[in-house]
Motif scaffolding. Structure first.
Motif, PDB file in Angstrom:
ATOM      1  N   ASP A  52      -4.470   3.464  -0.628  1.00 14.14           N
ATOM      2  CA  ASP A  52      -3.361   3.833   0.128  1.00 14.14           C
ATOM      3  C   ASP A  52      -3.726   5.097   0.976  1.00 14.14           C
ATOM      4  O   ASP A  52      -3.128   6.043   1.046  1.00 14.14           O
ATOM      5  CB  ASP A  52      -2.260   4.462  -0.912  1.00 14.14           C
ATOM      6  N   ASP A  88      -7.995  11.368   1.368  1.00  9.50           N
ATOM      7  CA  ASP A  88      -9.254  11.115   0.497  1.00  9.50           C
ATOM      8  C   ASP A  88      -9.595   9.536   0.354  1.00  9.50           C
ATOM      9  O   ASP A  88     -10.957   9.355  -0.066  1.00  9.50           O
ATOM     10  CB  ASP A  88      -9.323  11.902  -0.841  1.00  9.50           C
ATOM     11  N   ASP A  89      -8.735   8.665   0.421  1.00  9.27           N
ATOM     12  CA  ASP A  89      -9.169   7.239   0.677  1.00  9.27           C
ATOM     13  C   ASP A  89      -9.966   6.954   1.769  1.00  9.27           C
ATOM     14  O   ASP A  89     -10.951   6.180   1.569  1.00  9.27           O
ATOM     15  CB  ASP A  89      -7.898   6.182   0.517  1.00  9.27           C
ATOM     16  N   ASN A 135       0.293   7.179  -0.720  1.00 11.42           N
ATOM     17  CA  ASN A 135       0.536   8.340  -0.016  1.00 11.42           C
ATOM     18  C   ASN A 135       1.523   8.382   1.215  1.00 11.42           C
ATOM     19  O   ASN A 135       1.942   9.133   1.611  1.00 11.42           O
ATOM     20  CB  ASN A 135      -1.013   8.647   0.429  1.00 11.42           C
ATOM     21  N   THR A 183      -7.955   3.110  -5.876  1.00  7.75           N
ATOM     22  CA  THR A 183      -7.708   4.638  -5.413  1.00  7.75           C
ATOM     23  C   THR A 183      -6.267   4.815  -5.023  1.00  7.75           C
ATOM     24  O   THR A 183      -5.985   5.914  -4.326  1.00  7.75           O
ATOM     25  CB  THR A 183      -8.784   5.101  -4.167  1.00  7.75           C
ATOM     26  N   ALA A 184      -5.422   4.218  -5.657  1.00  4.74           N
ATOM     27  CA  ALA A 184      -3.760   4.204  -5.264  1.00  4.74           C
ATOM     28  C   ALA A 184      -3.283   3.873  -6.332  1.00  4.74           C
ATOM     29  O   ALA A 184      -3.568   3.338  -7.396  1.00  4.74           O
ATOM     30  CB  ALA A 184      -3.676   3.463  -3.944  1.00  4.74           C
ATOM     31  N   ASN A 224      -1.174   8.652  -8.824  1.00  4.28           N
ATOM     32  CA  ASN A 224      -1.457   6.979  -8.532  1.00  4.28           C
ATOM     33  C   ASN A 224      -0.686   6.395  -9.767  1.00  4.28           C
ATOM     34  O   ASN A 224      -0.024   5.364  -9.729  1.00  4.28           O
ATOM     35  CB  ASN A 224      -2.781   6.768  -8.559  1.00  4.28           C
ATOM     36  N   ASP A 250     -10.873  10.874  -3.828  1.00  9.65           N
ATOM     37  CA  ASP A 250     -11.017   9.484  -4.260  1.00  9.65           C
ATOM     38  C   ASP A 250     -12.276   8.791  -3.929  1.00  9.65           C
ATOM     39  O   ASP A 250     -12.793   7.968  -4.665  1.00  9.65           O
ATOM     40  CB  ASP A 250      -9.991   8.505  -3.315  1.00  9.65           C
TER      41      ASP A 250
HETATM   42 CA    CA Z   1      -5.509   7.591  -2.779  1.00  9.57          CA
END
Ligand code: CA
Ligand code: BDR
Length: 323
Positions: free
Chosen positions: A15, A19-20, A44, A129-130, A171, A245
């Motif tokens: 997302d 940091d993604d 995000n 990562t979301a 998340n 992430d």
């Molecule tokens: Ca994320």
């Protein structure tokens, strides 16, 4: 690398997200990873913003050909609730990134995930990562994909303290039902939760060096780190920034950098103050609940309890600054 010396095939579901974006930069640049696709989900920021940010980051990282697909615009049950107060109005720290020059794939995220997982010559490691909406939809729509999934290493949950609520990590809290479905996947799962996520911080001196780099990808990493959404408390080093992430991707390259324990995990789906909490059972023996009422179905997860911070910072910088 895999046991046969090949790069590990991975797919990131994200997302993007400051940091993604750091995670994508690392995945593209680390020689031990083969990033086969990236799928996008609301979290995000809204899903169209996530797609735009993801395409831009991959272009800046010099990886414009990796397939990117748009996924779920909403969680399974909850409304979407962005984290723009952390990630900026554009979801990328408002650092003035250009719009991407290409469009996403003409298939949705679930279709792309199925296609890429089943087409991979070696089992794929999935790295969400979301919020887990896309992954839950994938598992419910195409359960056969699990035959070619090596492991799911997800950033989400917390053993101790939450961030979205006192006990729930963003998340999982954003789509608790989806996280609960993830736990039923029947493949090995690693939970890279807030307990380790918040600890991996790049010192300010390194962030300054990255920001001064002439190479666009490394410079972008520096700009993103200086936005440092993952590290509300960096102490005296005010220019330090958390990789957030990206730590979950480091854990795929270098699993020995985290200490894990195989523990029962469940997601609280009840309305109220515990909703979205990952309840990790660290008790050494069964309690009265199990003795008198019996066991509930709970899934075993490799939960990250500790991280070698210096090792992951070095791993991250070495990959991202690779020419
Ligand atoms: Ca994320
Ligand atoms: C998670 O929430 C998001 O804001 C970050 O990108 C990370 O994936 C941390 O709780």
């Amino acid at each position: 690398m895999t046991n046969d010396g090949q790069p590990i095939p991975v797919i990131i579901d994200c997302d993007t997200g400051v940091d993604d974006a750091l995670a994508l930069l690392f995945a593209v640049r680390h020689p031990g990873l083969d990033l086969r696709a990236v799928t996008c989900v609301a979290g995000n920021t809204d899903v169209d913003g996530v797609v735009r940010n993801t395409l831009t980051v991959l272009e800046q990282a010099g990886a414009p050909d990796i397939p990117v697909a748009r996924g779920a615009a909403l969680p399974l049950i909850e409304p979407a609730r962005s984290a723009r107060h952390v990630h900026g109005e554009d979801g990328m720290g408002d650092i003035g990134l250009p719009a991407p020059t290409r469009a996403p794939a003409d298939v949705d995220a679930v279709t792309l995930l199925r296609r890429e997982i089943l087409a991979s010559p070696r089992p794929v490691t999935l790295i969400p990562t979301a919020p887990l909406t896309n992954i839950a939809l994938l598992l419910r729509t195409h359960p056969e994909v699990t035959r070619n999934i090596e492991r799911i290493v997800f950033m989400g949950g917390a053993v101790a303290c939450g961030n979205a609520t006192p006990v729930a990590e963003f998340n999982v809290w954003h789509d608790p039902e989806a996280a609960a479905i993830l736990l039923t996947a029947g493949v090995p799962i690693t939970m890279y939760g807030l307990d380790v996520f918040q600890r991996v911080v790049v010192p300010g001196a390194d962030v300054r060096r990255l920001r001064a780099s002439a190479e666009p990808g490394a410079r972008l990493a520096g700009e993103l780190l200086s936005h440092r959404p993952a590290t509300p408390d960096v102490g005296a080093d005010s220019e330090a920034g958390g990789i957030g992430d990206a730590g979950a991707v480091c854990a795929v390259v270098d699993p020995a950098g985290i200490t894990t324990r195989l523990l029962p995990v469940e997601v609280s789906l009840a309305p109220g103050p515990t909703r979205g909490q990952t309840i990790v059972d660290r008790r050494p023996r069964p309690g009265e609940s199990e003795i008198h009422i019996g066991d509930r179905e709970r899934h075993l997860v490799d939960v990250a309890l500790d991280v070698d911070v210096d090792r992951f910072v070095k791993l991250y910088l070495t990959a991202v600054e690779r020419a």
